[in-house]
Design a protein around this motif. Structure first.
Motif, PDB file in Angstrom:
ATOM      1  N   TYR A   1       0.836  -1.209   0.000  1.00 34.35           N
ATOM      2  CA  TYR A   1       0.000   0.000   0.000  1.00 34.35           C
ATOM      3  C   TYR A   1       0.867   1.253   0.000  1.00 34.35           C
ATOM      4  N   VAL A   2       0.500   2.190  -0.874  1.00 33.39           N
ATOM      5  CA  VAL A   2       1.142   3.505  -0.905  1.00 33.39           C
ATOM      6  C   VAL A   2       0.038   4.546  -0.841  1.00 33.39           C
ATOM      7  N   SER A   3       0.159   5.478   0.053  1.00 28.56           N
ATOM      8  CA  SER A   3      -0.877   6.497   0.211  1.00 28.56           C
ATOM      9  C   SER A   3      -0.964   7.366  -1.034  1.00 28.56           C
ATOM     10  N   PRO A   4      -2.146   7.921  -1.330  1.00 28.22           N
ATOM     11  CA  PRO A   4      -2.277   8.814  -2.497  1.00 28.22           C
ATOM     12  C   PRO A   4      -1.319   9.996  -2.434  1.00 28.22           C
TER      13      PRO A   4
END
Length: 250
Positions: A4-7
């Motif tokens: 997961y990578v934040s926006p």
């Protein structure tokens, strides 16, 4: 387990990627002069242009990846041709074209994994300097309405500072060209740009029909020599005035 990578991090990574790509290219300068708008690129190629005509009074300059900004240029030409044919040639404006480019760049930046590594200027020459339009577009679709001068690509901050120091409103073409070349040379104190190392074009408000014109290497050299000669004459006149003042004081 998915990664997961934040926006926020995604947008930052894309922006950093695009900025690095653009900074690796050579700079382009756009500035107003007394008879129109001048475009100067550090570009020795005679085939791969960074500066191009879009429509009657509109021109385009870009830095970054050639294939990407060439796609944008061609799209701009199609947009101008279709709208000029369907409506009226006067309905094709730099502002309208800048909005189209902004939407395209913004969509590419947000919806694809790889953003375009480009920065653009769309300029339209008016009846006088007050009605000239210069729009700068960045890789994420941001648009800025510029006045006087713009520097893009390479060490743009150094070029912009040199322009800030040397630019004068209402300059002749020769003086404006010399100012632009000195700004481009400000990135590297050891580098000298001659006429064959430059791509130069103008939007000349006093021409008839097509206002866009490319300058040949010979014409570029003549203008640079003219500007240097005028500067030398001015320095000589200042020196003579100083000597005269000193003699009067004695």
């Amino acid at each position: 387990m998915p990664f997961y990578v934040s926006p926020e991090q995604q947008m930052k990574d894309k922006a950093d990627y695009a900025r690095k790509g653009i900074s690796r290219g050579r700079s382009v300068v756009v500035l107003q002069y007394d008879d129109g708008i001048l475009f100067v690129a550090d570009n020795p190629s005679r085939a791969l242009h960074k500066i191009s005509e879009i429509y009657d009074r509109i021109a385009f300059a870009a830095v970054g990846k050639y294939n990407e900004f060439e796609n944008l240029r061609l799209g701009g030409v199609r947009y101008a041709d279709i709208n000029g044919y369907q409506y009226d040639r006067r309905d094709v404006t730099a502002r309208g074209l800048a909005n189209v480019y902004a939407q395209s760049l913004g969509t590419i930046f947000t919806e694809t994994n790889k953003p375009y590594e480009v920065e653009l200027v769309v300029a339209e020459v008016g009846a006088d300097a007050d009605t000239d339009q210069i729009y700068r577009l960045t890789f994420d679709g941001s648009v800025a309405d510029e006045h006087g001068y713009v520097a893009m690509g390479g060490q743009a901050d150094a070029v912009a500072q040199a322009l800030k120091d040397g630019y004068r409103e209402g300059s002749s073409l020769a003086v404006a060209l010399r100012t632009a070349v000195r700004a481009l040379e400000a990135q590297d104190s050891d580098r000298h740009l001659d006429a064959k190392s430059l791509e130069v074009a103008v939007l000349d408000r006093h021409r008839e029909h097509r206002l866009f014109r490319r300058l040949t290497a010979r014409r570029i050299g003549d203008l640079l020599n003219e500007a240097d000669g005028a500067a030398d004459a001015g320095d000589a006149a200042d020196g003579a005035t100083s000597s005269s003042d000193e003699a009067d004081e004695d």
